[in-house]
Design a protein around this motif. Structure first.
Motif, PDB file in Angstrom:
ATOM      1  N   ARG A   1       9.797  -8.192  11.465  1.00 48.75           N
ATOM      2  CA  ARG A   1      10.052  -9.211  12.463  1.00 48.75           C
ATOM      3  C   ARG A   1       8.809  -9.466  13.311  1.00 48.75           C
ATOM      4  NH1 ARG A   1      14.689  -7.720  16.466  1.00 48.75           N
ATOM      5  NH2 ARG A   1      15.598  -7.082  14.479  1.00 48.75           N
ATOM      6  N   PHE A   2       8.157  -8.390  13.713  1.00 44.42           N
ATOM      7  CA  PHE A   2       6.917  -8.524  14.490  1.00 44.42           C
ATOM      8  C   PHE A   2       5.888  -9.335  13.703  1.00 44.42           C
ATOM      9  CE2 PHE A   2       7.352  -4.465  17.313  1.00 44.42           C
ATOM     10  CZ  PHE A   2       8.292  -5.126  18.080  1.00 44.42           C
ATOM     11  N   GLN A   3       5.857  -9.105  12.398  1.00 41.76           N
ATOM     12  CA  GLN A   3       4.898  -9.834  11.576  1.00 41.76           C
ATOM     13  C   GLN A   3       5.236 -11.323  11.545  1.00 41.76           C
ATOM     14  OE1 GLN A   3       4.374  -8.295   7.585  1.00 41.76           O
ATOM     15  NE2 GLN A   3       2.402  -9.338   7.441  1.00 41.76           N
ATOM     16  N   VAL A   4       6.504 -11.638  11.337  1.00 38.30           N
ATOM     17  CA  VAL A   4       6.938 -13.039  11.321  1.00 38.30           C
ATOM     18  C   VAL A   4       6.620 -13.723  12.653  1.00 38.30           C
ATOM     19  CG1 VAL A   4       8.986 -14.539  11.284  1.00 38.30           C
ATOM     20  CG2 VAL A   4       8.747 -12.686   9.610  1.00 38.30           C
ATOM     21  N   GLU A   5       6.777 -12.970  13.733  1.00 38.80           N
ATOM     22  CA  GLU A   5       6.510 -13.539  15.058  1.00 38.80           C
ATOM     23  C   GLU A   5       5.023 -13.606  15.375  1.00 38.80           C
ATOM     24  OE1 GLU A   5       8.717 -10.968  17.647  1.00 38.80           O
ATOM     25  OE2 GLU A   5      10.626 -11.989  17.291  1.00 38.80           O
ATOM     26  N   GLY A   6       4.202 -13.116  14.448  1.00 36.19           N
ATOM     27  CA  GLY A   6       2.766 -13.221  14.648  1.00 36.19           C
ATOM     28  C   GLY A   6       2.172 -12.183  15.567  1.00 36.19           C
ATOM     29  N   LEU A   7       2.910 -11.102  15.792  1.00 40.54           N
ATOM     30  CA  LEU A   7       2.393 -10.071  16.685  1.00 40.54           C
ATOM     31  C   LEU A   7       1.475  -9.101  15.953  1.00 40.54           C
ATOM     32  CD1 LEU A   7       5.669  -9.185  18.643  1.00 40.54           C
ATOM     33  CD2 LEU A   7       3.902 -10.833  19.239  1.00 40.54           C
ATOM     34  N   ILE A   8       1.864  -8.787  14.733  1.00 40.81           N
ATOM     35  CA  ILE A   8       1.093  -7.811  13.959  1.00 40.81           C
ATOM     36  C   ILE A   8       1.006  -8.254  12.498  1.00 40.81           C
ATOM     37  CG2 ILE A   8       1.855  -5.893  15.410  1.00 40.81           C
ATOM     38  CD1 ILE A   8       3.788  -5.089  13.183  1.00 40.81           C
ATOM     39  N   GLU A   9       0.158  -7.568  11.737  1.00 40.29           N
ATOM     40  CA  GLU A   9       0.152  -7.684  10.288  1.00 40.29           C
ATOM     41  C   GLU A   9       0.479  -6.319   9.711  1.00 40.29           C
ATOM     42  OE1 GLU A   9      -3.347 -11.082   9.950  1.00 40.29           O
ATOM     43  OE2 GLU A   9      -3.648  -9.066   9.120  1.00 40.29           O
ATOM     44  N   VAL A  10       1.351  -6.304   8.733  1.00 39.81           N
ATOM     45  CA  VAL A  10       1.730  -5.041   8.104  1.00 39.81           C
ATOM     46  C   VAL A  10       1.489  -5.141   6.606  1.00 39.81           C
ATOM     47  CG1 VAL A  10       3.554  -3.324   7.905  1.00 39.81           C
ATOM     48  CG2 VAL A  10       3.648  -4.999   9.739  1.00 39.81           C
ATOM     49  N   ARG A  11       0.798  -4.181   6.074  1.00 38.56           N
ATOM     50  CA  ARG A  11       0.698  -4.050   4.621  1.00 38.56           C
ATOM     51  C   ARG A  11       0.832  -2.575   4.317  1.00 38.56           C
ATOM     52  NH1 ARG A  11      -1.771  -6.990   0.306  1.00 38.56           N
ATOM     53  NH2 ARG A  11      -2.739  -5.009  -0.258  1.00 38.56           N
ATOM     54  N   ASN A  12       2.058  -2.208   3.915  1.00 43.82           N
ATOM     55  CA  ASN A  12       2.329  -0.795   3.725  1.00 43.82           C
ATOM     56  C   ASN A  12       2.024  -0.043   5.014  1.00 43.82           C
ATOM     57  OD1 ASN A  12       3.177  -1.090   1.053  1.00 43.82           O
ATOM     58  ND2 ASN A  12       1.056  -1.236   0.399  1.00 43.82           N
ATOM     59  N   ARG A  13       1.065   0.894   4.916  1.00 45.53           N
ATOM     60  CA  ARG A  13       0.807   1.696   6.115  1.00 45.53           C
ATOM     61  C   ARG A  13      -0.372   1.172   6.916  1.00 45.53           C
ATOM     62  NH1 ARG A  13       2.108   7.954   4.709  1.00 45.53           N
ATOM     63  NH2 ARG A  13       4.081   7.572   3.641  1.00 45.53           N
ATOM     64  N   GLU A  14      -0.904   0.028   6.482  1.00 42.88           N
ATOM     65  CA  GLU A  14      -2.017  -0.524   7.251  1.00 42.88           C
ATOM     66  C   GLU A  14      -1.451  -1.478   8.300  1.00 42.88           C
ATOM     67  OE1 GLU A  14      -5.031  -2.245   4.808  1.00 42.88           O
ATOM     68  OE2 GLU A  14      -6.128  -3.034   6.561  1.00 42.88           O
ATOM     69  N   ILE A  15      -1.846  -1.263   9.530  1.00 40.14           N
ATOM     70  CA  ILE A  15      -1.339  -2.074  10.633  1.00 40.14           C
ATOM     71  C   ILE A  15      -2.486  -2.853  11.250  1.00 40.14           C
ATOM     72  CG2 ILE A  15      -0.335  -2.019  12.957  1.00 40.14           C
ATOM     73  CD1 ILE A  15       1.710  -1.293  10.976  1.00 40.14           C
TER      74      ILE A  15
END
Lengths: 246, 246
Positions: B208-222
């Motif tokens: 959800r945070f990613q969709v809202e543009g707060l963070i990027e998540v790729r597996n364990r990379e934040i």
DNA sequence: CGGCAGATTGACCCTCATCAATCAAGGTGG
DNA sequence: CCACCTTGATTGATGAGGGTCAATCTGCCG
């Protein structure tokens, strides 16, 4: 979790033969007072013993009455981190810091002994036993808080209430009072604050426990009817209960 | 809540000019090692540094790698009470107790320095500065745990995740790494265990945070995209959000 | 290539928070 | 002494948040 809310006291330091109602037992407080003197101070319900941010200068031993420790977030939420009764020592978290980390508020009229930390500190430098005792008390504080974390992080509302009541019962017993009948010194809202619940939830679950025959509740008077069953609440999942019933 | 998960380090003890990626900074660990020696020891992912109940004999300074502290209830539930990275000291809660209060497990291969407590204790009796330092570290531990209690007792799932990410970011920055891009060393389940949430909830909210543009998540990379907005998550109630939208 | 641990996503529903009404107990002032 | 007010507790109705179960997907290692 042996003692979710109480500082652990090694049983070797308890004198069972002295456990008469109201008589004070060997406690952290006694241990400190054996080393340094302290100034008695009366305190009234609602008064602050110390406030967050105030410069740390003393520990407080509770002689009579009871207290709550309160923590604040910057966005105004507050949470109670513990209730404290006679024989316990407040302000430990200030050791090693410059200021108190939270508020301490009296839940009822009482009396404390103020123990200046400067003296204690000076003594501890020369007296390894006292130093060890201070470490022990701090470790106890850490242990107590970890237990509460465990409760907050992994228990359901019913389990939290059961754990809370059992702990209170044990503490009353340790002080020589009845383990089966005692008065709560705090409101439902304050209990909820400690346990991460709303006051209505606290009230509802107390009522439910009464209907189930585990306890008796009359306002702030608590009677524990079925201690074993109350212990059994911890660990049970409602899903399981419903499936067994079906 | 300044530092929900990290032991507070007074800023005066940090040397900004030394904050180059990967270089070790002045830390609790350095302070201890300035007083006593220690034995280096390599440790592999999944290995226990110590276990609950083992007799307390040493503190462990983390030189490389990361660790989790785990607590167990008697009915088998476990909860993580903290993640630890290089420069931090493990085992503090054993001071003043006879045994370690929980397990410490390596999240990846690493190296620690074992500091025998007997030596430290003997020194502390003669060196008030060291004694004070130990008290300070214990108080820091208490402070860190209180912050986590506050989180567990009063925050919603989104807020918990936001606080967790912000804290990790600050710790990475304090160690000279990027505050905006880092790797998680733990699973979603372990994050959930720390925060009192289920792994699915952790996963959903990160998405959800990613969709809202707060963070990027790729597996364990934040990747932290909007730190200010992420901070804003703490304190907002979804009810409020929905009512504003309506 | 297969197997496996970890991560994501969906569907469902339970627990607990929220909103609200009522009740009981004390305290205060007339 | 009673009327009044305040604080705290109980109880109900309702719904949101997050847990549970389950299917699928991804990356990784042997």
């Amino acid at each position: 979790m042996s003692n979710p809310f109480m500082r652990a006291v090694p049983s070797t330091r308890i004198h069972p033969q002295r456990m008469v109602a109201g008589e004070s037992l060997t406690s952290d407080l006694d241990t400190l007072l054996a080393c340094v003197g302290g100034t008695p101070r009366r305190i009234r319900r609602g008064e602050f013993l110390y406030r967050v941010g105030a410069s740390f200068h003393a520990l407080y031993g509770i002689r009579a009455g009871s207290f709550k420790s309160v923590l604040l977030t910057e966005d105004g939420r507050e949470q109670i981190t513990g209730f404290h009764m006679a024989g316990e020592v407040l302000g430990l978290e200030g050791i090693g810091a410059e200021t108190y980390a939270g508020d301490a508020v009296a839940l009822e009229d009482g009396e404390v002994i103020e123990i200046p930390f400067a003296e204690l500190d000076a003594l501890a430098c020369r007296d390894p036993a006292l130093q060890r005792e201070l470490f022990r008390m701090l470790a106890g504080e850490i242990h107590r808080e970890r237990s509460l974390m465990l409760l907050l992080g992994s228990m359901r509302a019913e389990e939290r209430l059961a754990a809370f009541l059992i702990n209170l019962s044990q503490r009353m017993a340790a002080r020589g009072f009845s383990a089966h009948r005692f008065m709560l010194r705090m409101t439902r809202e304050e209990i909820g604050s400690l346990l991460g619940l709303k006051l209505e939830t606290v009230s509802r679950i107390l009522s439910r426990f009464q209907v189930e025959g585990l306890i008796e509740v009359r306002n702030r008077e608590i009677g524990i009817v079925a201690m074993a069953a109350l212990r059994g609440v911890i660990g049970r999942t409602d899903l399981r209960r419903e499936r067994e019933a079906a």
